[in-house]
Scaffold this motif. Sequence first.
Motif, PDB file in Angstrom:
ATOM      1  N   MET A  37       0.830  -1.208   0.000  1.00 23.84           N
ATOM      2  CA  MET A  37       0.000   0.000   0.000  1.00 23.84           C
ATOM      3  C   MET A  37       0.863   1.256   0.000  1.00 23.84           C
ATOM      4  N   PHE A  38       1.853   1.282   0.875  1.00 29.37           N
ATOM      5  CA  PHE A  38       2.718   2.458   0.939  1.00 29.37           C
ATOM      6  C   PHE A  38       3.523   2.638  -0.346  1.00 29.37           C
ATOM      7  N   LYS A  39       3.940   1.546  -0.945  1.00 29.06           N
ATOM      8  CA  LYS A  39       4.667   1.642  -2.212  1.00 29.06           C
ATOM      9  C   LYS A  39       3.764   2.239  -3.288  1.00 29.06           C
ATOM     10  N   ALA A  40       2.509   1.813  -3.323  1.00 35.00           N
ATOM     11  CA  ALA A  40       1.564   2.371  -4.292  1.00 35.00           C
ATOM     12  C   ALA A  40       1.374   3.866  -4.059  1.00 35.00           C
ATOM     13  N   LEU A  41       1.359   4.289  -2.818  1.00 37.26           N
ATOM     14  CA  LEU A  41       1.152   5.699  -2.491  1.00 37.26           C
ATOM     15  C   LEU A  41       2.416   6.543  -2.607  1.00 37.26           C
ATOM     16  N   SER A  42       3.554   5.916  -2.835  1.00 38.46           N
ATOM     17  CA  SER A  42       4.811   6.659  -2.877  1.00 38.46           C
ATOM     18  C   SER A  42       5.014   7.433  -4.175  1.00 38.46           C
ATOM     19  N   ASP A  43       4.159   7.213  -5.156  1.00 36.74           N
ATOM     20  CA  ASP A  43       4.246   7.942  -6.414  1.00 36.74           C
ATOM     21  C   ASP A  43       3.316   9.155  -6.354  1.00 36.74           C
ATOM     22  N   PRO A  44       3.798  10.356  -6.697  1.00 40.30           N
ATOM     23  CA  PRO A  44       2.950  11.552  -6.609  1.00 40.30           C
ATOM     24  C   PRO A  44       1.686  11.483  -7.473  1.00 40.30           C
ATOM     25  N   VAL A  45       1.769  10.879  -8.646  1.00 38.94           N
ATOM     26  CA  VAL A  45       0.579  10.764  -9.500  1.00 38.94           C
ATOM     27  C   VAL A  45      -0.458   9.873  -8.831  1.00 38.94           C
ATOM     28  N   ARG A  46      -0.023   8.743  -8.263  1.00 35.10           N
ATOM     29  CA  ARG A  46      -0.968   7.840  -7.609  1.00 35.10           C
ATOM     30  C   ARG A  46      -1.558   8.475  -6.355  1.00 35.10           C
ATOM     31  N   LEU A  47      -0.765   9.197  -5.620  1.00 38.74           N
ATOM     32  CA  LEU A  47      -1.275   9.876  -4.427  1.00 38.74           C
ATOM     33  C   LEU A  47      -2.326  10.916  -4.818  1.00 38.74           C
ATOM     34  N   ARG A  48      -2.059  11.668  -5.879  1.00 37.96           N
ATOM     35  CA  ARG A  48      -3.044  12.642  -6.367  1.00 37.96           C
ATOM     36  C   ARG A  48      -4.291  11.946  -6.894  1.00 37.96           C
ATOM     37  N   LEU A  49      -4.117  10.836  -7.615  1.00 30.51           N
ATOM     38  CA  LEU A  49      -5.277  10.088  -8.106  1.00 30.51           C
ATOM     39  C   LEU A  49      -6.159   9.639  -6.947  1.00 30.51           C
ATOM     40  N   LEU A  50      -5.552   9.094  -5.908  1.00 33.28           N
ATOM     41  CA  LEU A  50      -6.316   8.644  -4.746  1.00 33.28           C
ATOM     42  C   LEU A  50      -7.078   9.816  -4.129  1.00 33.28           C
ATOM     43  N   SER A  51      -6.424  10.955  -4.024  1.00 35.65           N
ATOM     44  CA  SER A  51      -7.056  12.144  -3.473  1.00 35.65           C
ATOM     45  C   SER A  51      -8.208  12.622  -4.353  1.00 35.65           C
ATOM     46  N   LEU A  52      -8.004  12.613  -5.658  1.00 33.63           N
ATOM     47  CA  LEU A  52      -9.069  13.017  -6.586  1.00 33.63           C
ATOM     48  C   LEU A  52     -10.276  12.100  -6.475  1.00 33.63           C
ATOM     49  N   ILE A  53     -10.025  10.815  -6.398  1.00 31.15           N
ATOM     50  CA  ILE A  53     -11.122   9.849  -6.285  1.00 31.15           C
ATOM     51  C   ILE A  53     -11.862  10.042  -4.965  1.00 31.15           C
ATOM     52  N   ALA A  54     -11.106  10.136  -3.880  1.00 31.48           N
ATOM     53  CA  ALA A  54     -11.721  10.255  -2.548  1.00 31.48           C
ATOM     54  C   ALA A  54     -12.536  11.537  -2.408  1.00 31.48           C
ATOM     55  N   SER A  55     -12.088  12.607  -3.024  1.00 32.43           N
ATOM     56  CA  SER A  55     -12.773  13.891  -2.857  1.00 32.43           C
ATOM     57  C   SER A  55     -13.800  14.160  -3.947  1.00 32.43           C
ATOM     58  N   HIS A  56     -13.935  13.255  -4.892  1.00 29.05           N
ATOM     59  CA  HIS A  56     -14.889  13.447  -5.982  1.00 29.05           C
ATOM     60  C   HIS A  56     -16.311  13.347  -5.439  1.00 29.05           C
ATOM     61  N   GLU A  57     -17.201  14.135  -6.013  1.00 29.43           N
ATOM     62  CA  GLU A  57     -18.602  14.135  -5.588  1.00 29.43           C
ATOM     63  C   GLU A  57     -19.176  12.726  -5.680  1.00 29.43           C
ATOM     64  N   GLY A  58     -19.808  12.287  -4.625  1.00 26.75           N
ATOM     65  CA  GLY A  58     -20.393  10.952  -4.586  1.00 26.75           C
ATOM     66  C   GLY A  58     -19.408   9.868  -4.172  1.00 26.75           C
ATOM     67  N   GLY A  59     -18.151  10.220  -3.972  1.00 29.08           N
ATOM     68  CA  GLY A  59     -17.163   9.254  -3.502  1.00 29.08           C
ATOM     69  C   GLY A  59     -16.631   8.312  -4.558  1.00 29.08           C
ATOM     70  N   GLU A  60     -16.986   8.541  -5.823  1.00 30.09           N
ATOM     71  CA  GLU A  60     -16.431   7.733  -6.889  1.00 30.09           C
ATOM     72  C   GLU A  60     -16.221   8.611  -8.109  1.00 30.09           C
ATOM     73  N   ALA A  61     -15.260   8.221  -8.933  1.00 32.37           N
ATOM     74  CA  ALA A  61     -14.925   9.023 -10.103  1.00 32.37           C
ATOM     75  C   ALA A  61     -14.775   8.141 -11.327  1.00 32.37           C
ATOM     76  N   CYS A  62     -15.254   8.654 -12.439  1.00 35.39           N
ATOM     77  CA  CYS A  62     -15.081   7.990 -13.724  1.00 35.39           C
ATOM     78  C   CYS A  62     -13.650   8.225 -14.189  1.00 35.39           C
ATOM     79  N   VAL A  63     -13.088   7.235 -14.852  1.00 32.50           N
ATOM     80  CA  VAL A  63     -11.736   7.402 -15.369  1.00 32.50           C
ATOM     81  C   VAL A  63     -11.668   8.619 -16.292  1.00 32.50           C
ATOM     82  N   CYS A  64     -12.775   8.947 -16.941  1.00 35.58           N
ATOM     83  CA  CYS A  64     -12.802  10.121 -17.820  1.00 35.58           C
ATOM     84  C   CYS A  64     -12.589  11.416 -17.045  1.00 35.58           C
ATOM     85  N   ASP A  65     -12.895  11.419 -15.740  1.00 40.00           N
ATOM     86  CA  ASP A  65     -12.687  12.598 -14.899  1.00 40.00           C
ATOM     87  C   ASP A  65     -11.276  12.669 -14.333  1.00 40.00           C
TER      88      ASP A  65
END
Length: 122
Positions: A37-65
Motif C-alpha cells: 500500500m505504501f509503495k503504491a502511495l509513494s508515487d505523486p501521480v498515484r497519491l493525487r489520483l487517490l485524493s481526486l477519487i476520494a474527494s470526488h462528488e459521490g465518492g467515486e470518479a469515472c476514469v474520464c474525470d
Amino acid sequence: MSNLELPVLGQDDQVACCTPMVREPLGEDAAIDLAKMFKALSDPVRLRLLSLIASHEGGEACVCDLTGPFDVSQPTISHHLKVLREAGLVGSERRGTWVYYWVLPAALARLSSLLQAPAGAR
C-alpha cells in the motif's frame, strides 16, 4: 466478473489489522501487505489520483474525470489506477464504456490505525 472487479485477497481481514506501530511491532505478513500500500502511495501521480477519487462528488470518479488534471497519457493513468487497485486502495467497476473508481474505506482505516500516534506524543 471483469478483470477490473477482481477482489483483493485477504481484504476482509484488513479492517481490524493494525495496532498502532508505536504500541507493538508489525508482524512479517502485515508488514508485507502494508508495504504494498505504501509503495503504491509513494508515487505523486498515484497519491493525487487517490485524493481526486476520494474527494470526488459521490465518492467515486469515472476514469474520464481523472485524466485531465495530469500531464501524462491516458495509458499511464490506467497503469497508476491498476497499481492502486492491486494494492487494495481502490475498487472499480465497468459501466458501459467507462470504469468508475472509489477509495476502499477499510484500506484507509488500516493505514490510519497503523500510523496513529499516542495522545500526548511529542
